[in-house]
Design an enzyme around this catalytic site. Structure first.
Site, PDB file in Angstrom:
ATOM      1  N   GLY A  38     -33.194  42.898 -62.209  1.00 12.14           N
ATOM      2  CA  GLY A  38     -32.385  43.903 -61.660  1.00 12.14           C
ATOM      3  C   GLY A  38     -30.853  43.357 -61.166  1.00 12.14           C
ATOM      4  O   GLY A  38     -29.926  44.200 -61.463  1.00 12.14           O
ATOM      5  N   HIS A  39     -31.052  42.258 -60.627  1.00 14.49           N
ATOM      6  CA  HIS A  39     -29.444  41.505 -60.595  1.00 14.49           C
ATOM      7  C   HIS A  39     -28.700  41.510 -61.645  1.00 14.49           C
ATOM      8  O   HIS A  39     -27.578  41.523 -61.838  1.00 14.49           O
ATOM      9  CB  HIS A  39     -29.785  40.204 -59.688  1.00 14.49           C
ATOM     10  CG  HIS A  39     -30.549  40.320 -58.129  1.00 14.49           C
ATOM     11  ND1 HIS A  39     -31.769  40.055 -58.200  1.00 14.49           N
ATOM     12  CD2 HIS A  39     -30.055  40.869 -57.246  1.00 14.49           C
ATOM     13  CE1 HIS A  39     -32.109  40.085 -56.825  1.00 14.49           C
ATOM     14  NE2 HIS A  39     -31.006  40.664 -56.247  1.00 14.49           N
ATOM     15  N   GLN A 156     -27.546  52.178 -49.188  1.00 10.44           N
ATOM     16  CA  GLN A 156     -26.481  51.095 -49.141  1.00 10.44           C
ATOM     17  C   GLN A 156     -25.212  51.488 -49.743  1.00 10.44           C
ATOM     18  O   GLN A 156     -24.222  51.159 -49.193  1.00 10.44           O
ATOM     19  CB  GLN A 156     -27.036  49.705 -49.390  1.00 10.44           C
ATOM     20  CG  GLN A 156     -26.236  48.565 -49.541  1.00 10.44           C
ATOM     21  CD  GLN A 156     -26.682  47.137 -49.611  1.00 10.44           C
ATOM     22  OE1 GLN A 156     -27.252  46.679 -48.608  1.00 10.44           O
ATOM     23  NE2 GLN A 156     -26.997  46.838 -50.915  1.00 10.44           N
TER      24      GLN A 156
HETATM   25  O1  PAF Z   1     -28.231  44.608 -51.173  1.00 10.43           O
HETATM   26  C1  PAF Z   1     -28.597  43.479 -50.762  1.00 10.43           C
HETATM   27  O2  PAF Z   1     -28.856  42.175 -51.144  1.00 10.43           O
HETATM   28  C2  PAF Z   1     -27.575  43.043 -49.392  1.00 10.43           C
HETATM   29  O3  PAF Z   1     -27.952  44.044 -48.499  1.00 10.43           O
HETATM   30  C3  PAF Z   1     -25.979  42.759 -49.706  1.00 10.43           C
HETATM   31  C4  PAF Z   1     -25.433  43.989 -50.311  1.00 10.43           C
HETATM   32  C5  PAF Z   1     -26.015  41.350 -50.575  1.00 10.43           C
HETATM   33  C6  PAF Z   1     -25.543  42.327 -48.203  1.00 10.43           C
HETATM   34  O4  PAF Z   1     -25.974  41.156 -47.875  1.00 10.43           O
END
Ligand code: PAF
Length: 286
Positions: A38-39, A156
């Protein structure tokens, strides 16, 4: 070019400034590490859109409340670097907490808006203040032109869009679609907490979203009915304990009886001790 690793905000910012001076655009992919496929979809989106890609790997203490999984959150920086290097990421920012929050630190970004008060925000009151603070710092430290976030944490994304607009931060926010395992389970670093049997049970989340989406595609527009359809599917899995199933407009996250497009159907479900979230966006362009 070998991937660079920076551990202090000053060194990261100086390198980013050189890139800007050379006329390059910078894409930031903020992560907490324990990287999965996913990343990598974030990295690829950034690679396509920007001249320089910076990934941050930082388990941010300010977004975890006492009793949450800050200590237990998986950390595997070396493996993360191997994956990032393979994707052609140019630089990694990997600070210690004390470098981000030195003695005397006292300035937080506290979004006071609907987007932070509902769903996850209602359950995790300090969470989005921590996210907004660290993301603002990361954007400033990396001099990002664009930042890439996964749709799995759609709320988010809504919060980041809100505070970057409210504060006129010159960073374009891109939301990258959810990356799923073959079973349908949304990829998440927290999946590592689950045993095989729990991972199997967790596929009920995506199944319930798929059923609701099919009803939406077939013409259902009642928020209540769509939520009920998802809940009905979740009830079939004995290991699932529902925290919430909610339908909200996206990205404002307002309640609406009828689906206004685009809308977010979001859920949070415990499988054993692991709390999982997942969602689908219905209609429109998010
Ligand atoms: O989604 C995440 O992994 C975290 O909330 C983030 C955006 C890296 C902030 O720490």
């Amino acid at each position: 070019m070998k991937m660079k690793v920076f551990t202090t905000p000053d060194a990261m910012q100086a390198w980013a400034a050189e890139q800007k001076k050379a006329g390059r655009t910078i894409g930031l992919c903020p992560t907490m590490g324990a990287l999965h496929e996913g990343h990598m979809t974030l990295m690829r989106a950034a690679r396509k859109a920007c001249d320089v890609v910076i990934a941050s790997v930082f388990v941010n203490p300010t977004q975890f409340a006492p009793g949450e999984d800050y200590e237990k959150y998986p950390r595997q920086f070396e493996q993360d670097c191997e994956k990032l290097e393979k994707e052609g990421v140019d630089a990694v920012f990997h600070p210690e907490p004390a470098a981000m929050y030195p003695k005397g630190f006292g300035t937080y970004v506290t979004p006071d808006c609907n987007e932070t008060k509902v769903l996850e925000g209602a359950r995790r009151p300090i969470h989005f203040r921590g996210v907004a603070t660290v993301v603002t710092k990361l954007m400033n430290i990396t001099r990002a032109d664009r930042a890439f976030f996964g749709q799995k944490d759609a709320q988010q994304v809504a919060v980041v869009r809100r505070f970057t607009a409210d504060l006129n931060l010159p960073v374009e926010i891109t939301m990258v679609p959810i990356c799923r395992e073959e079973s349908g389970l949304a990829r998440s670093s927290r999946n590592a907490y689950m045993k095989a049997e729990e991972k199997q049970a967790a596929t009920v989340l995506s199944r319930s979203l798929r059923r609701a989406k099919a009803a939406f595609d077939a013409g259902e527009r009642s928020a209540k009915k769509l939520v009920e359809i998802a809940q009905e599917e979740l009830r079939k899995e004995p290991m699932a304990r529902v925290d919430y199933v909610a339908l909200r407009t996206f990205p404002a996250l307002q309640e609406a009886d009828e689906v206004l497009e685009p809308s977010l159907l979001a859920l949070a479900v415990y499988i054993g001790k692991t709390r999982l979230i997942d969602n689908v966006i219905l209609g429109g362009k998010a």
